[in-house]
Design a protein around this motif. Sequence first.
Motif, PDB file in Angstrom:
ATOM      1  N   MET A   1       0.323  -1.112 -10.782  1.00 47.25           N
ATOM      2  CA  MET A   1       1.626  -0.528 -10.455  1.00 47.25           C
ATOM      3  C   MET A   1       1.593   0.957 -10.774  1.00 47.25           C
ATOM      4  O   MET A   1       1.152   1.362 -11.838  1.00 47.25           O
ATOM      5  N   SER A   2       2.052   1.813  -9.882  1.00 51.17           N
ATOM      6  CA  SER A   2       2.001   3.244 -10.081  1.00 51.17           C
ATOM      7  C   SER A   2       3.336   3.773 -10.539  1.00 51.17           C
ATOM      8  O   SER A   2       4.330   3.057 -10.634  1.00 51.17           O
ATOM      9  N   ALA A   3       3.369   5.094 -10.780  1.00 48.69           N
ATOM     10  CA  ALA A   3       4.593   5.733 -11.247  1.00 48.69           C
ATOM     11  C   ALA A   3       5.713   5.638 -10.229  1.00 48.69           C
ATOM     12  O   ALA A   3       6.885   5.704 -10.584  1.00 48.69           O
ATOM     13  N   LEU A   4       5.382   5.477  -8.962  1.00 48.82           N
ATOM     14  CA  LEU A   4       6.414   5.464  -7.939  1.00 48.82           C
ATOM     15  C   LEU A   4       7.332   4.265  -8.057  1.00 48.82           C
ATOM     16  O   LEU A   4       8.435   4.273  -7.548  1.00 48.82           O
ATOM     17  N   SER A   5       6.887   3.205  -8.714  1.00 46.81           N
ATOM     18  CA  SER A   5       7.742   2.030  -8.849  1.00 46.81           C
ATOM     19  C   SER A   5       8.145   1.758 -10.287  1.00 46.81           C
ATOM     20  O   SER A   5       9.006   0.929 -10.547  1.00 46.81           O
ATOM     21  N   GLU A   6       7.539   2.491 -11.229  1.00 46.35           N
ATOM     22  CA  GLU A   6       7.693   2.138 -12.635  1.00 46.35           C
ATOM     23  C   GLU A   6       8.972   2.680 -13.250  1.00 46.35           C
ATOM     24  O   GLU A   6       9.544   2.093 -14.145  1.00 46.35           O
ATOM     25  N   PHE A   7       9.457   3.849 -12.757  1.00 46.74           N
ATOM     26  CA  PHE A   7      10.439   4.576 -13.526  1.00 46.74           C
ATOM     27  C   PHE A   7      11.804   4.743 -12.868  1.00 46.74           C
ATOM     28  O   PHE A   7      12.715   5.269 -13.480  1.00 46.74           O
ATOM     29  N   THR A   8      11.965   4.330 -11.595  1.00 46.96           N
ATOM     30  CA  THR A   8      13.200   4.650 -10.901  1.00 46.96           C
ATOM     31  C   THR A   8      13.903   3.401 -10.389  1.00 46.96           C
ATOM     32  O   THR A   8      13.271   2.416 -10.042  1.00 46.96           O
ATOM     33  N   ILE A 338       3.010   9.611  10.369  1.00 47.23           N
ATOM     34  CA  ILE A 338       3.122   8.192  10.709  1.00 47.23           C
ATOM     35  C   ILE A 338       1.910   7.500  10.087  1.00 47.23           C
ATOM     36  O   ILE A 338       0.775   7.942  10.248  1.00 47.23           O
ATOM     37  N   PHE A 339       2.165   6.417   9.334  1.00 45.84           N
ATOM     38  CA  PHE A 339       1.106   5.802   8.533  1.00 45.84           C
ATOM     39  C   PHE A 339       0.834   4.369   8.950  1.00 45.84           C
ATOM     40  O   PHE A 339       1.686   3.694   9.526  1.00 45.84           O
ATOM     41  N   ASP A 340      -0.356   3.902   8.605  1.00 44.87           N
ATOM     42  CA  ASP A 340      -0.748   2.506   8.818  1.00 44.87           C
ATOM     43  C   ASP A 340      -1.903   2.199   7.870  1.00 44.87           C
ATOM     44  O   ASP A 340      -3.014   2.704   8.057  1.00 44.87           O
ATOM     45  N   TYR A 341      -1.638   1.377   6.840  1.00 44.71           N
ATOM     46  CA  TYR A 341      -2.605   1.104   5.781  1.00 44.71           C
ATOM     47  C   TYR A 341      -3.212  -0.293   5.947  1.00 44.71           C
ATOM     48  O   TYR A 341      -2.503  -1.255   6.240  1.00 44.71           O
ATOM     49  N   TRP A 342      -4.540  -0.382   5.672  1.00 41.41           N
ATOM     50  CA  TRP A 342      -5.277  -1.636   5.787  1.00 41.41           C
ATOM     51  C   TRP A 342      -6.230  -1.795   4.614  1.00 41.41           C
ATOM     52  O   TRP A 342      -6.672  -0.802   4.012  1.00 41.41           O
ATOM     53  N   GLY A 374      11.622   6.584  -1.727  1.00 36.00           N
ATOM     54  CA  GLY A 374      11.396   7.864  -1.063  1.00 36.00           C
ATOM     55  C   GLY A 374      10.077   7.950  -0.331  1.00 36.00           C
ATOM     56  O   GLY A 374       9.683   9.025   0.104  1.00 36.00           O
ATOM     57  N   LEU A 375       9.383   6.833  -0.157  1.00 42.05           N
ATOM     58  CA  LEU A 375       8.068   6.865   0.468  1.00 42.05           C
ATOM     59  C   LEU A 375       8.122   6.910   1.988  1.00 42.05           C
ATOM     60  O   LEU A 375       7.197   7.408   2.619  1.00 42.05           O
ATOM     61  N   ALA A 376       9.157   6.338   2.597  1.00 36.58           N
ATOM     62  CA  ALA A 376       9.183   6.249   4.059  1.00 36.58           C
ATOM     63  C   ALA A 376      10.609   6.385   4.574  1.00 36.58           C
ATOM     64  O   ALA A 376      11.561   5.944   3.922  1.00 36.58           O
ATOM     65  N   VAL A 377      10.744   6.985   5.749  1.00 36.26           N
ATOM     66  CA  VAL A 377      12.051   7.082   6.398  1.00 36.26           C
ATOM     67  C   VAL A 377      12.288   5.887   7.304  1.00 36.26           C
ATOM     68  O   VAL A 377      13.417   5.490   7.549  1.00 36.26           O
ATOM     69  N   TRP A 378      11.201   5.290   7.821  1.00 35.89           N
ATOM     70  CA  TRP A 378      11.301   4.031   8.569  1.00 35.89           C
ATOM     71  C   TRP A 378       9.977   3.283   8.447  1.00 35.89           C
ATOM     72  O   TRP A 378       8.949   3.872   8.152  1.00 35.89           O
ATOM     73  N   GLY A 379      10.047   2.001   8.687  1.00 36.65           N
ATOM     74  CA  GLY A 379       8.867   1.150   8.604  1.00 36.65           C
ATOM     75  C   GLY A 379       9.156  -0.076   7.774  1.00 36.65           C
ATOM     76  O   GLY A 379      10.263  -0.243   7.243  1.00 36.65           O
ATOM     77  N   PRO A 380       8.187  -0.976   7.629  1.00 34.36           N
ATOM     78  CA  PRO A 380       8.396  -2.167   6.815  1.00 34.36           C
ATOM     79  C   PRO A 380       8.664  -1.787   5.357  1.00 34.36           C
ATOM     80  O   PRO A 380       8.312  -0.694   4.909  1.00 34.36           O
ATOM     81  N   GLU A 381       9.286  -2.694   4.623  1.00 32.73           N
ATOM     82  CA  GLU A 381       9.522  -2.456   3.204  1.00 32.73           C
ATOM     83  C   GLU A 381       8.182  -2.321   2.485  1.00 32.73           C
ATOM     84  O   GLU A 381       7.231  -3.053   2.762  1.00 32.73           O
ATOM     85  N   VAL A 382       8.104  -1.366   1.560  1.00 35.24           N
ATOM     86  CA  VAL A 382       6.836  -1.118   0.884  1.00 35.24           C
ATOM     87  C   VAL A 382       6.422  -2.312   0.045  1.00 35.24           C
ATOM     88  O   VAL A 382       7.219  -2.834  -0.743  1.00 35.24           O
ATOM     89  N   PRO A 383       5.200  -2.811   0.203  1.00 30.34           N
ATOM     90  CA  PRO A 383       4.758  -3.978  -0.556  1.00 30.34           C
ATOM     91  C   PRO A 383       4.277  -3.599  -1.953  1.00 30.34           C
ATOM     92  O   PRO A 383       3.893  -2.445  -2.203  1.00 30.34           O
ATOM     93  N   LYS A 384       4.264  -4.568  -2.846  1.00 31.02           N
ATOM     94  CA  LYS A 384       3.799  -4.321  -4.206  1.00 31.02           C
ATOM     95  C   LYS A 384       2.334  -3.882  -4.224  1.00 31.02           C
ATOM     96  O   LYS A 384       1.915  -3.113  -5.066  1.00 31.02           O
ATOM     97  N   GLU A 385       1.540  -4.410  -3.270  1.00 32.57           N
ATOM     98  CA  GLU A 385       0.126  -4.064  -3.230  1.00 32.57           C
ATOM     99  C   GLU A 385      -0.092  -2.572  -3.047  1.00 32.57           C
ATOM    100  O   GLU A 385      -1.072  -2.006  -3.534  1.00 32.57           O
ATOM    101  N   PHE A 386       0.805  -1.926  -2.305  1.00 32.09           N
ATOM    102  CA  PHE A 386       0.655  -0.483  -2.075  1.00 32.09           C
ATOM    103  C   PHE A 386       0.948   0.306  -3.345  1.00 32.09           C
ATOM    104  O   PHE A 386       0.373   1.372  -3.576  1.00 32.09           O
ATOM    105  N   LEU A 387       1.870  -0.204  -4.163  1.00 32.06           N
ATOM    106  CA  LEU A 387       2.279   0.519  -5.364  1.00 32.06           C
ATOM    107  C   LEU A 387       1.332   0.317  -6.523  1.00 32.06           C
ATOM    108  O   LEU A 387       1.469   0.960  -7.559  1.00 32.06           O
TER     109      LEU A 387
END
Length: 388
Positions: A1-8, A338-342, A374-387
């Motif tokens: 888990m990174s700082a992007l999900s830990e503190f806010t 525009i992003f797409d992670y695999w 604050g990671l995306a303006v549109w797209g699927p909900e950010v998954p835990k795996e990304f964080l």
Amino acid sequence: MSALSEFTPDTTNEKVQADNANRNAQSREPSPNRGASVPDFVAIGPESESQASWRSANNINPTNQVRILKLSHMRYQHPDLRVITTFLRDFGMHVVKKTETQRWYRGYGPDHYVYYAQQGPRKFLGGTFEVESYQELEKVMKIPEAKCISNGIEEMKDAPGGGYIASILDPEGFQVNFICGQVPAESRKMPEKLVFNDESTKPRVRKFQRFEPGPAAVHKLGHFGLCVRNFNGQMAFYTRNFNIVPSDLLYVPLPPDSKGEPGRKTVAMFAHIDRGQDLVDHHTIFLTTLPPGGEPHVHHCSFEVHDFDTQALGHQWLAQKEYKSVWGVGRHILGSQIFDYWWNPDEFMVEHYADGDLVNEETPLGYGPAGHEGLAVWGPEVPKEFLG
């Protein structure tokens, strides 16, 4: 888990609840979505400062820095080169050279290769920066906080384009590579730019949009990110020793001090290569803070593709091949791309991106709160795996 999900807190969910309450309280049509390409200083807003001011406040002297030209390629170690080669071809790269234990993969951009793989247990072997000269490689060898892990400056006799390389470990143990002296690569054919019709301007006259399915051809390497334990130390290492400057710094609030003044802690950095007035990618490297007990690791590396259609077709191709999607397709806020992670078969995260921001020395350095909302303006909900 990174700082992007830990503190806010999840302010996105709070906003949705508030919007629902307002919708129930009054009968009115929802406002249509809208977008615009606005100047950098307008998009960044007032919570910013000049890059020169930031350097001065942090006592950074650019004349002492190793001068980087660009990010060249990524380096990894993979257990099965046949497996990773199949994936990278499906991801949009081509094998430019191979030996029994090594592979070099290119895109259609100006680099001889954008990804290097060698046979061995799964391992991250670092991002690779091209520097201005051989003398800059010699400066790399003298960085006090770095540990040289190559045999000094080595000639790349087997690599396409030749040249020289030096590899070091940063203070947290991540490998970082620096090259120079490659012969220029041959030019390659660029994809055709599509013509678009909108509601008022219709230049695409008697021309129909048609596409062929297949991988999203990779143009170049754009950036990579590290999840680090000692954020302040790592940020200082990269911004003091190299011409790397923050584009955005993200923070979390701290309790007020003895005078009642609110505090903050910087937990993430998106940084670019300073090339003066030349335009460069919004970020070439990013760092984010691990929570206590987390293990430092590479987060992902990202490769540019031609446009949104290319990206969507590439997503479809990878999905049909039954590779594992992480997150996408969507659009980021910082960097705008525009992003797409695999996941690749060895569970390293890789990204396709298109339409990223460009900055130069006049672009203000922005500050903002950290948080996954604050990671995306549109797209699927950010998954835990990304964080993670």
